[in-house]
Design a protein around this motif. Structure first.
Motif, PDB file in Angstrom:
ATOM      1  N   MET A   5     113.502  55.536 -45.021  1.00 33.43           N
ATOM      2  CA  MET A   5     112.997  54.048 -45.344  1.00 33.43           C
ATOM      3  C   MET A   5     111.989  54.528 -46.210  1.00 33.43           C
ATOM      4  O   MET A   5     112.010  53.631 -47.393  1.00 33.43           O
ATOM      5  CB  MET A   5     112.331  53.575 -44.158  1.00 33.43           C
ATOM      6  N   ARG A   6     111.077  55.376 -46.228  1.00 29.33           N
ATOM      7  CA  ARG A   6     110.184  55.423 -47.359  1.00 29.33           C
ATOM      8  C   ARG A   6     110.637  55.849 -48.717  1.00 29.33           C
ATOM      9  O   ARG A   6     110.393  55.365 -49.706  1.00 29.33           O
ATOM     10  CB  ARG A   6     109.070  56.680 -46.872  1.00 29.33           C
ATOM     11  N   PHE A   7     111.787  56.909 -48.651  1.00 33.06           N
ATOM     12  CA  PHE A   7     112.726  57.022 -49.628  1.00 33.06           C
ATOM     13  C   PHE A   7     113.115  55.881 -50.298  1.00 33.06           C
ATOM     14  O   PHE A   7     113.343  55.753 -51.619  1.00 33.06           O
ATOM     15  CB  PHE A   7     113.849  57.875 -49.423  1.00 33.06           C
ATOM     16  N   LEU A   8     113.452  54.928 -49.507  1.00 34.98           N
ATOM     17  CA  LEU A   8     114.311  53.733 -50.034  1.00 34.98           C
ATOM     18  C   LEU A   8     113.399  52.794 -50.743  1.00 34.98           C
ATOM     19  O   LEU A   8     113.748  52.188 -51.957  1.00 34.98           O
ATOM     20  CB  LEU A   8     115.266  52.957 -49.052  1.00 34.98           C
ATOM     21  N   PHE A   9     112.231  52.816 -50.000  1.00 35.05           N
ATOM     22  CA  PHE A   9     111.057  51.934 -50.976  1.00 35.05           C
ATOM     23  C   PHE A   9     110.617  52.756 -52.317  1.00 35.05           C
ATOM     24  O   PHE A   9     110.417  51.940 -53.274  1.00 35.05           O
ATOM     25  CB  PHE A   9     109.756  51.915 -49.945  1.00 35.05           C
ATOM     26  N   LEU A  11     112.594  54.476 -53.976  1.00 37.97           N
ATOM     27  CA  LEU A  11     113.736  54.317 -54.922  1.00 37.97           C
ATOM     28  C   LEU A  11     113.940  52.770 -55.608  1.00 37.97           C
ATOM     29  O   LEU A  11     114.198  52.607 -56.698  1.00 37.97           O
ATOM     30  CB  LEU A  11     115.112  54.389 -54.317  1.00 37.97           C
ATOM     31  N   ILE A  12     113.571  51.854 -54.751  1.00 41.82           N
ATOM     32  CA  ILE A  12     113.434  50.472 -55.204  1.00 41.82           C
ATOM     33  C   ILE A  12     112.376  50.204 -56.261  1.00 41.82           C
ATOM     34  O   ILE A  12     112.632  49.665 -57.311  1.00 41.82           O
ATOM     35  CB  ILE A  12     113.597  49.409 -53.944  1.00 41.82           C
ATOM     36  N   GLY A  13     111.319  50.848 -55.889  1.00 40.20           N
ATOM     37  CA  GLY A  13     110.139  50.785 -57.046  1.00 40.20           C
ATOM     38  C   GLY A  13     110.337  51.542 -58.489  1.00 40.20           C
ATOM     39  O   GLY A  13     110.054  51.102 -59.345  1.00 40.20           O
ATOM     40  N   GLY A  28     120.276  37.388 -61.938  1.00 38.30           N
ATOM     41  CA  GLY A  28     121.082  38.111 -60.950  1.00 38.30           C
ATOM     42  C   GLY A  28     120.288  39.479 -60.620  1.00 38.30           C
ATOM     43  O   GLY A  28     119.999  39.702 -59.373  1.00 38.30           O
ATOM     44  N   GLY A  29     119.474  40.067 -61.563  1.00 38.82           N
ATOM     45  CA  GLY A  29     118.731  41.403 -61.431  1.00 38.82           C
ATOM     46  C   GLY A  29     117.402  41.043 -60.492  1.00 38.82           C
ATOM     47  O   GLY A  29     117.345  41.802 -59.294  1.00 38.82           O
ATOM     48  N   ALA A  30     117.042  40.027 -60.679  1.00 38.09           N
ATOM     49  CA  ALA A  30     115.714  39.546 -59.855  1.00 38.09           C
ATOM     50  C   ALA A  30     116.214  39.425 -58.347  1.00 38.09           C
ATOM     51  O   ALA A  30     115.510  39.559 -57.437  1.00 38.09           O
ATOM     52  CB  ALA A  30     114.993  38.324 -60.493  1.00 38.09           C
ATOM     53  N   LEU A  31     117.122  38.419 -58.496  1.00 37.42           N
ATOM     54  CA  LEU A  31     117.825  38.095 -56.973  1.00 37.42           C
ATOM     55  C   LEU A  31     118.315  39.491 -56.206  1.00 37.42           C
ATOM     56  O   LEU A  31     118.092  39.571 -54.857  1.00 37.42           O
ATOM     57  CB  LEU A  31     118.832  37.075 -57.169  1.00 37.42           C
ATOM     58  N   ALA A  32     118.803  40.398 -56.886  1.00 40.47           N
ATOM     59  CA  ALA A  32     119.136  41.670 -56.284  1.00 40.47           C
ATOM     60  C   ALA A  32     118.002  42.470 -55.715  1.00 40.47           C
ATOM     61  O   ALA A  32     117.917  42.824 -54.541  1.00 40.47           O
ATOM     62  CB  ALA A  32     120.115  42.363 -57.172  1.00 40.47           C
ATOM     63  N   PHE A  33     116.819  42.547 -56.558  1.00 41.25           N
ATOM     64  CA  PHE A  33     115.775  43.340 -56.333  1.00 41.25           C
ATOM     65  C   PHE A  33     115.157  42.292 -55.031  1.00 41.25           C
ATOM     66  O   PHE A  33     114.703  43.258 -54.378  1.00 41.25           O
ATOM     67  CB  PHE A  33     114.707  43.323 -57.285  1.00 41.25           C
ATOM     68  N   SER A  38     113.461  42.271 -49.747  1.00 42.99           N
ATOM     69  CA  SER A  38     113.247  41.732 -48.352  1.00 42.99           C
ATOM     70  C   SER A  38     113.983  42.329 -47.319  1.00 42.99           C
ATOM     71  O   SER A  38     113.427  42.384 -46.134  1.00 42.99           O
ATOM     72  CB  SER A  38     113.714  40.189 -48.696  1.00 42.99           C
ATOM     73  N   PHE A  39     114.937  42.805 -47.481  1.00 47.44           N
ATOM     74  CA  PHE A  39     115.946  43.315 -46.326  1.00 47.44           C
ATOM     75  C   PHE A  39     115.310  44.732 -45.975  1.00 47.44           C
ATOM     76  O   PHE A  39     115.006  44.977 -44.724  1.00 47.44           O
ATOM     77  CB  PHE A  39     117.280  43.699 -46.976  1.00 47.44           C
ATOM     78  N   LEU A  40     114.725  45.624 -46.792  1.00 56.41           N
ATOM     79  CA  LEU A  40     113.928  46.772 -46.578  1.00 56.41           C
ATOM     80  C   LEU A  40     112.759  46.319 -45.738  1.00 56.41           C
ATOM     81  O   LEU A  40     112.282  47.181 -45.097  1.00 56.41           O
ATOM     82  CB  LEU A  40     113.716  47.469 -47.756  1.00 56.41           C
ATOM     83  N   GLY A  41     111.944  45.367 -46.189  1.00 58.19           N
ATOM     84  CA  GLY A  41     110.727  44.848 -45.362  1.00 58.19           C
ATOM     85  C   GLY A  41     111.126  44.596 -44.015  1.00 58.19           C
ATOM     86  O   GLY A  41     110.321  45.042 -43.094  1.00 58.19           O
ATOM     87  N   GLY A  42     112.202  43.765 -43.877  1.00 58.43           N
ATOM     88  CA  GLY A  42     112.591  43.630 -42.542  1.00 58.43           C
ATOM     89  C   GLY A  42     112.943  44.598 -41.608  1.00 58.43           C
ATOM     90  O   GLY A  42     112.806  44.663 -40.573  1.00 58.43           O
ATOM     91  N   LEU A  43     113.600  45.625 -42.278  1.00 53.77           N
ATOM     92  CA  LEU A  43     113.933  46.759 -41.656  1.00 53.77           C
ATOM     93  C   LEU A  43     112.715  47.516 -41.001  1.00 53.77           C
ATOM     94  O   LEU A  43     112.448  48.171 -39.985  1.00 53.77           O
ATOM     95  CB  LEU A  43     114.687  47.847 -42.260  1.00 53.77           C
ATOM     96  N   SER A  44     111.766  47.617 -42.039  1.00 49.50           N
ATOM     97  CA  SER A  44     110.496  48.289 -41.670  1.00 49.50           C
ATOM     98  C   SER A  44     109.727  47.382 -40.598  1.00 49.50           C
ATOM     99  O   SER A  44     109.152  48.202 -39.573  1.00 49.50           O
ATOM    100  CB  SER A  44     109.404  48.040 -42.925  1.00 49.50           C
ATOM    101  N   LEU A  45     109.907  46.111 -40.557  1.00 49.60           N
ATOM    102  CA  LEU A  45     109.309  45.492 -39.287  1.00 49.60           C
ATOM    103  C   LEU A  45     109.969  45.472 -37.979  1.00 49.60           C
ATOM    104  O   LEU A  45     109.327  45.834 -36.978  1.00 49.60           O
ATOM    105  CB  LEU A  45     109.085  43.932 -39.462  1.00 49.60           C
TER     106      LEU A  45
END
Length: 138
Positions: A5-9, A11-13, A28-33, A38-45
């Motif tokens: 999960m840290r790696f994905l954060f 990678l997104i950064g 589209g790029g802004a919505l994808a990011f 949001s999804f990764l933040g939800g997984l973290s919570l």
């Protein structure tokens, strides 16, 4: 938080840093990011929720938590996307903004759809999580 999960954060950064200087007019790029963040933040919570205690949770608790988290994550997609658009416009510092007011309004109008999608994803996650507990004898 797990290492993947840290790696994905990270990678997104990195991807975000590569996307910011690119000149584009689409959202589209802004919505994808925004959806990814949001999804990764939800997984973290969710990870924190599941590791907060060792007691078993009822189906109602799973539905309430996952559903609320999913709906909240859906709302956050629009907010994060608008922040990314504003940040990118500020970095480029053109005389004209990179994105039109109509594009921003379209993102705002999509908020109910993102909220419903997040709620549906959250409820599906709750059912899968509960079924996983039930199959392990819980």
């Amino acid at each position: 938080m797990p290492l993947w999960m840290r790696f994905l954060f990270i990678l997104i950064g990195i991807a975000l840093l590569l996307w910011l200087p690119v000149e584009e007019r689409g959202v589209g790029g802004a919505l994808a990011f925004a959806a990814g963040i949001s999804f990764l933040g939800g997984l973290s919570l969710l990870w924190k929720f599941e590791h907060a205690t060792s007691e078993r949770r009822s189906f109602r608790q799973w539905v309430l938590y996952y559903g609320a988290l999913g709906a909240g994550g859906g709302v956050m997609v629009s907010l994060i996307a608008m922040l990314l658009l504003a940040f990118k416009t500020g970095i480029h510092a053109h005389g004209l903004p990179d994105y039109t007011p109509e594009q921003v309004a379209a993102i705002i109008r999509q908020t109910p759809a993102w909220t419903f999608a997040g709620l549906a994803l959250g409820l599906a996650g709750a059912v899968l999580r509960w079924r996983g507990d039930a199959s392990r004898g819980g």
